[in-house]
Design a protein around this motif. Structure first.
Motif, short mmCIF file in Angstrom:
data_model
loop_
_atom_site.label_atom_id
_atom_site.label_comp_id
_atom_site.label_asym_id
_atom_site.label_seq_id
_atom_site.Cartn_x
_atom_site.Cartn_y
_atom_site.Cartn_z
N ARG A 83 -2.75 20.68 15.58
CA ARG A 83 -3.73 21.76 15.71
C ARG A 83 -4.78 21.47 16.78
O ARG A 83 -5.60 22.33 17.10
CB ARG A 83 -4.42 22.01 14.37
CG ARG A 83 -3.53 22.67 13.31
CD ARG A 83 -4.33 23.11 12.11
NE ARG A 83 -4.79 21.98 11.33
CZ ARG A 83 -4.16 21.48 10.28
NH1 ARG A 83 -3.02 22.02 9.88
NH2 ARG A 83 -4.65 20.46 9.61
N GLN B 115 0.11 17.12 11.21
CA GLN B 115 -0.20 18.54 11.31
C GLN B 115 -1.58 18.74 11.93
O GLN B 115 -1.79 19.66 12.74
CB GLN B 115 -0.13 19.20 9.94
CG GLN B 115 1.29 19.35 9.40
CD GLN B 115 1.33 20.02 8.06
OE1 GLN B 115 0.39 19.93 7.27
NE2 GLN B 115 2.42 20.71 7.76
N LYS C 253 -10.82 18.70 13.19
CA LYS C 253 -10.82 18.96 14.63
C LYS C 253 -12.22 18.78 15.22
O LYS C 253 -12.39 18.23 16.32
CB LYS C 253 -10.30 20.36 14.91
CG LYS C 253 -10.22 20.71 16.40
CD LYS C 253 -9.65 22.11 16.61
CE LYS C 253 -9.57 22.46 18.08
NZ LYS C 253 -9.01 23.82 18.30
#
Length: 383
Positions: A197, A193, A131
């Motif tokens: 997030r 996934q 991220k």
């Protein structure tokens, strides 16, 4: 001609993958041994040695169409120390991004950025490192997406790697490249996934890169094995028998089936610890396991050549390792085995770079060529 910077350049495998239609303006690596290999193959007129954190803005000439960074994986790897992007090695990503920020402020940021790292970079620190990478690129004004590409599509080596490609938000991305959803070939569950997030803002900047599936690979491990290898010696019969004794029943069965095949078979062997006991695991599917840097003897891949009752073994040769990475036979390798194997095991697969260039980098640049050439110079550099 398209122009690029190659950070963490190693032996210049990105240079090899991009080919003659691309010009390297700048290359950098910390390792003196890799520097020697790079300069032996690509010259020394654009290589700046040393720590990426010490690279100065004025050492990056003009504006690059592409900045490639295969930043160190040690702190992001499953086998690493778990430090992630805060680690001493993988944390050099931030030094690279500082240069990107400076280039943006100088109104000449790269039009495309490509990052390459291990699969574990997707899940490191429960996905927080991934991220952070996406957020850092978005903050500099890029649209960005991640893919997992396994080199096995192109060469007989199982080598899944994360590739993150970011394009300047001022540029148009061809419609065919911007998929509306993930594809099974390039976006495994770990990627979807990780996307889930991300914040809404980052998801709005995400690109589901739509790469074509390459043609079926024909090259196998048997095709690249040298009959008279340089830099390695065949094991003694006792050493080969020791390997065989280290095999579990499942792996012994694989060897027996290879002996009964009626033709030459080549298997890739790894030594691993299983339940506190060292085991030799072999595969005869025409594909090698992932090359690794030779930090220890077990990480150096062994091959087993089987022709009926005749069973021989030895380490993978430096040239074979280079071929498994997609390098040509005429690529100049370091003189010593460990240096050559490390160069290959720590590199990026050449045909994967070529595939990305052909199907993403070059189409994006071609789509925007008129815009980039017709705008006034200061605005073109800002685009």
């Amino acid at each position: 001609m398209n122009k690029f910077y190659e950070f963490f350049a190693g032996g210049g495998m990105v240079n090899a993958g991009l080919g003659d239609e691309w010009e390297c303006l700048f290359a950098n690596d910390f390792s003196e041994k890799k520097r020697a290999a790079y300069e032996a193959n690509w010259g020394n007129d654009h290589f700046v040695p040393g720590d990426v954190g010490r690279v100065q803005l004025d050492q990056l000439p003009t504006q690059a169409d592409l900045a490639w960074a295969s930043f160190p994986c040690q702190d992001l790897s499953v086998a690493g120390n778990g430090a992630g992007l805060k680690g001493e090695r993988s944390g050099t990503f931030w030094a690279f991004m500082k240069l990107i920020q400076q280039l943006r402020e100088d109104r000449r940021k790269p039009r495309i950025i490509a990052l390459e790292n291990v699969y574990g970079a997707i899940t490191s620190h429960a996905g927080k490192d991934f991220k952070a990478i996406i957020a850092a690129l978005a903050a500099e004004g890029y649209r960005v997406g991640g893919m997992v590409i396994d080199a096995v599509h192109f060469v007989p080596q199982s080598r899944p790697r994360l590739f993150v490609v970011a394009v300047d938000e001022a540029l148009q991305i061809p419609v065919a490249l911007d998929g509306a959803q993930p594809t099974a070939a390039w976006h495994p569950r770990a990627i979807t996934q990780a996307y889930g997030r991300l914040s809404k803002e980052l998801r709005n900047r995400w690109v589901w890169w739509n790469l074509p599936t390459p043609k079926a690979r024909r090259l196998t491990l048997e095709d690249i094995i040298e009959k008279e290898p340089q830099g390695v010696a065949w094991h003694s019969s006792d050493e080969t028998w020791n390997l065989r004794r280290m095999m579990s029943d499942v792996n012994k069965k694989k060897l027996i089936e290879a002996q009964q095949a009626g033709r030459l078979r080549v298997g890739a062997v790894y030594r691993r610890m299983r339940n506190g006991q060292q085991r030799a695991e072999v595969r005869f599917d025409g594909v090698s396991g992932c090359l690794r840097t030779p930090s220890g003897g077990s990480s150096r891949q062994t091959i087993m050549v089987v022709n009926g009752e005749d069973v021989k073994s030895r380490l993978l040769s430096p040239r074979e390792a280079a071929l498994l990475m997609g390098l040509d036979h005429d690529y100049i390798l370091p003189e010593f085995y460990t240096d050559a194997y490390h160069l290959a095991g720590d590199g990026v697969a050449v045909p994967v770079v070529a595939h990305l260039a052909r199907h993403i980098f070059e189409p994006v640049l071609a789509q925007n060529q008129l815009q980039l050439t017709e705008l006034p110079q200061d605005l073109a550099e800002a685009a």
